[in-house]
Motif scaffolding. Structure first.
Motif, PDB file in Angstrom:
ATOM      1  N   ILE A   1       7.728   0.649   2.942  1.00  0.00           N
ATOM      2  CA  ILE A   1       6.777   0.515   1.846  1.00  0.00           C
ATOM      3  C   ILE A   1       5.471   1.114   2.339  1.00  0.00           C
ATOM      4  CG2 ILE A   1       5.548  -1.071   0.325  1.00  0.00           C
ATOM      5  CD1 ILE A   1       7.922  -3.006   0.659  1.00  0.00           C
ATOM      6  N   VAL A   2       4.956   2.103   1.608  1.00  0.00           N
ATOM      7  CA  VAL A   2       3.814   2.891   2.057  1.00  0.00           C
ATOM      8  C   VAL A   2       2.674   2.767   1.053  1.00  0.00           C
ATOM      9  CG1 VAL A   2       3.041   5.199   2.750  1.00  0.00           C
ATOM     10  CG2 VAL A   2       5.416   4.503   3.147  1.00  0.00           C
ATOM     11  N   ASP A   3       1.473   2.476   1.550  1.00  0.00           N
ATOM     12  CA  ASP A   3       0.277   2.328   0.711  1.00  0.00           C
ATOM     13  C   ASP A   3      -0.651   3.513   0.957  1.00  0.00           C
ATOM     14  OD1 ASP A   3      -2.164   1.610  -0.481  1.00  0.00           O
ATOM     15  OD2 ASP A   3      -1.943  -0.498   0.057  1.00  0.00           O
ATOM     16  N   ARG A   4      -0.871   4.313  -0.091  1.00  0.00           N
ATOM     17  CA  ARG A   4      -1.755   5.486   0.010  1.00  0.00           C
ATOM     18  C   ARG A   4      -3.234   5.110  -0.055  1.00  0.00           C
ATOM     19  NH1 ARG A   4      -1.224   8.864  -4.505  1.00  0.00           N
ATOM     20  NH2 ARG A   4      -0.490   7.053  -5.616  1.00  0.00           N
ATOM     21  N   SER A   5      -3.546   3.882  -0.482  1.00  0.00           N
ATOM     22  CA  SER A   5      -4.952   3.505  -0.651  1.00  0.00           C
ATOM     23  C   SER A   5      -5.600   3.029   0.646  1.00  0.00           C
ATOM     24  CB  SER A   5      -5.088   2.410  -1.717  1.00  0.00           C
ATOM     25  OG  SER A   5      -4.579   1.175  -1.251  1.00  0.00           O
ATOM     26  N   LEU A   6      -4.821   2.752   1.677  1.00  0.00           N
ATOM     27  CA  LEU A   6      -5.374   2.253   2.939  1.00  0.00           C
ATOM     28  C   LEU A   6      -5.914   3.391   3.792  1.00  0.00           C
ATOM     29  CD1 LEU A   6      -2.702  -0.401   3.935  1.00  0.00           C
ATOM     30  CD2 LEU A   6      -4.970  -0.803   2.945  1.00  0.00           C
ATOM     31  N   GLU A   7      -7.032   3.146   4.431  1.00  0.00           N
ATOM     32  CA  GLU A   7      -7.608   4.102   5.375  1.00  0.00           C
ATOM     33  C   GLU A   7      -6.841   3.975   6.696  1.00  0.00           C
ATOM     34  OE1 GLU A   7     -10.764   6.616   7.000  1.00  0.00           O
ATOM     35  OE2 GLU A   7     -10.818   5.754   4.998  1.00  0.00           O
ATOM     36  N   PRO A   8      -6.182   5.046   7.144  1.00  0.00           N
ATOM     37  CA  PRO A   8      -5.428   4.944   8.402  1.00  0.00           C
ATOM     38  C   PRO A   8      -6.364   4.751   9.591  1.00  0.00           C
ATOM     39  CG  PRO A   8      -5.260   7.159   7.476  1.00  0.00           C
ATOM     40  CD  PRO A   8      -6.083   6.357   6.533  1.00  0.00           C
ATOM     41  N   LYS A   9      -5.991   3.816  10.450  1.00  0.00           N
ATOM     42  CA  LYS A   9      -6.770   3.510  11.647  1.00  0.00           C
ATOM     43  C   LYS A   9      -5.855   3.578  12.864  1.00  0.00           C
ATOM     44  CE  LYS A   9     -10.248   0.624   9.537  1.00  0.00           C
ATOM     45  NZ  LYS A   9     -10.084   0.214   8.216  1.00  0.00           N
ATOM     46  N   THR A  10      -6.454   3.726  14.021  1.00  0.00           N
ATOM     47  CA  THR A  10      -5.695   3.725  15.266  1.00  0.00           C
ATOM     48  C   THR A  10      -4.838   2.469  15.324  1.00  0.00           C
ATOM     49  OG1 THR A  10      -7.384   5.003  16.395  1.00  0.00           O
ATOM     50  CG2 THR A  10      -5.902   3.728  17.785  1.00  0.00           C
ATOM     51  N   GLY A  11      -3.561   2.649  15.627  1.00  0.00           N
ATOM     52  CA  GLY A  11      -2.626   1.538  15.712  1.00  0.00           C
ATOM     53  C   GLY A  11      -1.780   1.364  14.464  1.00  0.00           C
TER      54      GLY A  11
END
Length: 149
Positions: A78-88
């Motif tokens: 399940i993938v959310d495009r609205s989240l800002e990707p962060k390290t980890g």
């Protein structure tokens, strides 16, 4: 890249909620404990797992580069495009036109995509055409032999 993904589709935001029974209490994975004989509530898995539905889609994983974090061949991501990707974060990213699922990280001060299986080398992102497709929020895989999701 070691893991291939199949885009399955978007969340159906018009579907009515499907509430399933949620048993009260917890299930212990250590020593057995008496089971509760009642239901606590109903749980809508879409509402529980997907926030927000309009920015969420499903992918099917293919490969073994993420087995160290429990993502196996054929799992439903399940993938959310609205989240800002962060390290980890575990991310879905297009690198030079090829989709992959890896952990976003750094080695030294440089960005890399890092597999969770030591058989696979980190992928440097500098100098490559990269586009983030989203952050993996949940992974669903079957524990029943012969049963697929």
């Amino acid at each position: 890249m070691s893991i291939h993904l199949t885009v399955l589709g978007r969340v159906d935001t018009t579907a009515p909620p499907l509430k399933l029974p949620l048993a009260a209490g917890e299930v212990r994975t250590g020593f057995p404990s008496p089971a509760d004989d009642y239901l606590e509530a109903e749980l809508d898995l879409v509402a529980h797992l997907i926030q927000p539905p309009s920015a969420t889609y499903y992918l099917r994983s293919k490969g073994s580069s993420m087995t160290g974090v429990g993502i196996y061949d054929g799992d439903l991501l399940i993938v959310d495009r609205s989240l800002e990707p962060k390290t980890g974060h575990i991310v879905i990213m297009s690198v030079d036109g090829e989709l992959t699922c890896k952990k976003l990280g750094t080695i030294g001060n440089r960005p890399y995509l890092i597999a969770s299986n030591p058989e696979f080398r980190p992928i440097p992102l500098e100098g490559k055409e990269c586009q983030v497709w989203g952050v993996v929020t949940h992974n669903i895989h079957s524990l029943a032999p012969g049963f697929s999701i």
